[in-house]
Write a protein that holds these residues in place. Sequence first.
Motif, short mmCIF file in Angstrom:
data_model
loop_
_atom_site.label_atom_id
_atom_site.label_comp_id
_atom_site.label_asym_id
_atom_site.label_seq_id
_atom_site.Cartn_x
_atom_site.Cartn_y
_atom_site.Cartn_z
N ARG A 294 0.84 -1.20 0.00
CA ARG A 294 0.00 0.00 0.00
C ARG A 294 0.88 1.26 0.00
O ARG A 294 1.83 1.35 0.77
N GLY A 295 0.61 2.18 -0.90
CA GLY A 295 1.33 3.43 -0.98
C GLY A 295 2.66 3.35 -1.73
O GLY A 295 3.37 4.34 -1.84
N ARG A 296 2.99 2.19 -2.24
CA ARG A 296 4.26 2.03 -2.95
C ARG A 296 4.20 2.72 -4.31
O ARG A 296 3.22 2.61 -5.02
N ARG A 297 5.29 3.40 -4.67
CA ARG A 297 5.33 4.12 -5.94
C ARG A 297 6.33 3.52 -6.92
O ARG A 297 6.51 4.05 -8.01
N ASP A 298 7.03 2.46 -6.53
CA ASP A 298 7.97 1.82 -7.45
C ASP A 298 7.58 0.36 -7.59
O ASP A 298 6.60 -0.10 -7.03
N PRO B 34 3.66 -3.27 -11.11
CA PRO B 34 2.30 -3.59 -10.69
C PRO B 34 1.79 -4.86 -11.38
O PRO B 34 2.25 -5.21 -12.47
#
Length: 191
Positions: free
Chosen positions: A88-92, A95
């Motif tokens: 959750r909240g990961r940007r790297d 996906p």
Amino acid sequence: MAPTPAAEALVAAIPHRHTNRWPFARSVVPADAVERLADAARREGATLTVANAVSRNAILSLSQEADRALRAKGRYRAELARWTSPHRGRRDGVPSTAIGPCDALEILPIRDFGLLQPHRDRAAAPFEPYPTIMVLAIDGDTRRHWVNAGQALQRVLLTATWLNLATTPISQPVEIPAIVLLPDDGGSTGR
């Protein structure tokens, strides 16, 4: 100094640039697009060439062997897990929506980011049997050459994005540099 229109076009391509992990269109890359990609590499001091059939098959063979060697390594599998584990909240990371199907023909060695997600129902799809492979090269092996190669790769990938071409790197042989083609055994690889 104001950026050139060509530089502005590359900047505009940045948000759209991504690696394709799905089958490519079964069509020839237009000659003018190949020339524009080669020119992008030249602007950074590199060369970009289309691999002929023999070279393409050798590259695919080396890549498949390197991919098998990488998959056998625990550290590689752990790294894949780090890049593909949703947080959750990961940007790297990668996906789950970017993980494509398995190559039914096992021809194209696309990095399998779904390898450690067996719970996902991943279909197999036939990838193109004779993919267009381009080779980026630079004349030297110093840190400056490495930077130039990276800049050339980025310019080529952004130019491809701007031309609406899908791309995927085949980097496995570079990650296992001891992989070499043995000329007398019909194309198998070894150390």
